[in-house]
Design a protein around this motif. Structure first.
Motif, short mmCIF file in Angstrom:
data_model
loop_
_atom_site.label_atom_id
_atom_site.label_comp_id
_atom_site.label_asym_id
_atom_site.label_seq_id
_atom_site.Cartn_x
_atom_site.Cartn_y
_atom_site.Cartn_z
N MET A 1 0.85 -1.18 0.00
CA MET A 1 0.00 0.00 0.00
C MET A 1 0.89 1.23 0.00
O MET A 1 1.84 1.31 0.75
N GLU A 2 0.51 2.16 -0.82
CA GLU A 2 1.27 3.40 -0.91
C GLU A 2 0.43 4.54 -0.34
O GLU A 2 -0.77 4.63 -0.58
N ILE A 3 1.10 5.39 0.43
CA ILE A 3 0.45 6.61 0.92
C ILE A 3 1.38 7.78 0.61
O ILE A 3 2.58 7.60 0.42
N SER A 4 0.78 8.95 0.56
CA SER A 4 1.57 10.17 0.45
C SER A 4 0.95 11.20 1.38
O SER A 4 -0.20 11.06 1.79
N THR A 5 1.72 12.20 1.70
CA THR A 5 1.22 13.26 2.57
C THR A 5 1.41 14.60 1.90
O THR A 5 2.28 14.77 1.03
N SER A 6 0.58 15.53 2.29
CA SER A 6 0.70 16.91 1.83
C SER A 6 0.18 17.82 2.93
O SER A 6 -0.48 17.37 3.87
N GLN A 7 0.49 19.08 2.82
CA GLN A 7 0.00 20.09 3.75
C GLN A 7 -0.95 21.02 2.99
O GLN A 7 -0.62 21.47 1.90
N HIS A 8 -2.12 21.24 3.56
CA HIS A 8 -3.09 22.17 2.99
C HIS A 8 -3.59 23.06 4.11
O HIS A 8 -4.20 22.58 5.06
N ALA A 9 -3.31 24.34 4.00
CA ALA A 9 -3.75 25.33 5.00
C ALA A 9 -3.39 24.88 6.41
O ALA A 9 -4.20 24.98 7.33
N GLY A 10 -2.19 24.35 6.58
CA GLY A 10 -1.73 23.93 7.90
C GLY A 10 -2.25 22.59 8.36
O GLY A 10 -2.00 22.18 9.49
N ASN A 11 -2.96 21.87 7.52
CA ASN A 11 -3.51 20.56 7.86
C ASN A 11 -2.70 19.47 7.18
O ASN A 11 -2.37 19.58 5.99
N LEU A 12 -2.40 18.41 7.91
CA LEU A 12 -1.74 17.25 7.33
C LEU A 12 -2.79 16.41 6.62
O LEU A 12 -3.78 15.99 7.22
N VAL A 13 -2.58 16.19 5.32
CA VAL A 13 -3.48 15.35 4.53
C VAL A 13 -2.73 14.08 4.17
O VAL A 13 -1.61 14.13 3.65
N ILE A 14 -3.34 12.94 4.49
CA ILE A 14 -2.76 11.65 4.15
C ILE A 14 -3.59 11.05 3.03
O ILE A 14 -4.79 10.81 3.21
N HIS A 15 -2.96 10.85 1.89
CA HIS A 15 -3.63 10.31 0.70
C HIS A 15 -3.34 8.81 0.62
O HIS A 15 -2.18 8.41 0.65
N ILE A 16 -4.39 8.02 0.52
CA ILE A 16 -4.25 6.58 0.42
C ILE A 16 -4.33 6.20 -1.06
O ILE A 16 -5.33 6.47 -1.72
N HIS A 17 -3.27 5.57 -1.57
CA HIS A 17 -3.21 5.20 -2.98
C HIS A 17 -3.42 3.69 -3.11
O HIS A 17 -2.48 2.92 -3.31
N ALA A 18 -4.66 3.27 -2.92
CA ALA A 18 -5.04 1.87 -3.03
C ALA A 18 -6.53 1.82 -3.34
O ALA A 18 -7.27 2.70 -2.91
N ASN A 19 -6.95 0.79 -4.06
CA ASN A 19 -8.38 0.70 -4.34
C ASN A 19 -9.12 -0.12 -3.30
O ASN A 19 -10.35 -0.11 -3.26
N ARG A 20 -8.38 -0.82 -2.44
CA ARG A 20 -9.02 -1.63 -1.39
C ARG A 20 -8.34 -1.36 -0.04
O ARG A 20 -7.13 -1.27 0.04
N LEU A 21 -9.15 -1.29 0.97
CA LEU A 21 -8.66 -1.25 2.35
C LEU A 21 -9.40 -2.36 3.07
O LEU A 21 -10.54 -2.21 3.49
N ASP A 22 -8.75 -3.52 3.14
CA ASP A 22 -9.41 -4.72 3.65
C ASP A 22 -8.46 -5.48 4.57
O ASP A 22 -7.41 -4.96 4.95
N ALA A 23 -8.83 -6.71 4.89
CA ALA A 23 -8.04 -7.51 5.83
C ALA A 23 -6.60 -7.68 5.36
O ALA A 23 -5.67 -7.71 6.17
N ALA A 24 -6.40 -7.78 4.06
CA ALA A 24 -5.05 -7.98 3.53
C ALA A 24 -4.17 -6.74 3.66
O ALA A 24 -2.94 -6.85 3.73
#
Length: 108
Positions: A1-24
């Motif tokens: 699973m790949e994630i990336s982060t960015s800052q928007h107006a002082g907020n930490l944004v965590i972007h999830i780069h996956a089409n499934r978030l499941d048991a695996a």
């Protein structure tokens, strides 16, 4: 699973780069998000726009990250219909602020 982060107006944004978030992928997700957090007391915006499927394990991982924030808040954004329905059916939409976009979450 790949994630990336960015800052928007002082907020930490965590972007999830996956089409499934499941048991695996739930444990990998939890570890990756926790590693990306500079401050365990801060709130985050979790961008799930690419996630088209989430099961109870994935939802449990989101809840575990929330508990690990020690009072910090998670705003979730970009929920696709199936994921939004899971949040609604489990009433997690009452625990997490759900928004259509990062900009909406920042303004809220």
């Amino acid at each position: 699973m790949e994630i990336s982060t960015s800052q928007h107006a002082g907020n930490l944004v965590i972007h999830i780069h996956a089409n499934r978030l499941d048991a695996a992928s739930a444990m990998t997700f939890k570890q990756a998000v926790e590693a990306a957090l500079p401050d365990k007391g801060a709130g985050i915006i979790l961008d799930l726009a690419e996630v088209s499927f989430m099961d109870s394990s994935g939802l449990g991982a989101v809840v575990a990250v929330h508990k690990g924030l020690h009072g910090g808040q998670i705003k979730v954004v970009g929920l696709q219909q199936a994921v939004q329905e899971l949040f609604r059916l489990t009433r997690m939409d009452r625990i997490f602020q759900c928004h259509g976009s990062v900009n909406e979450a920042i303004k809220a």
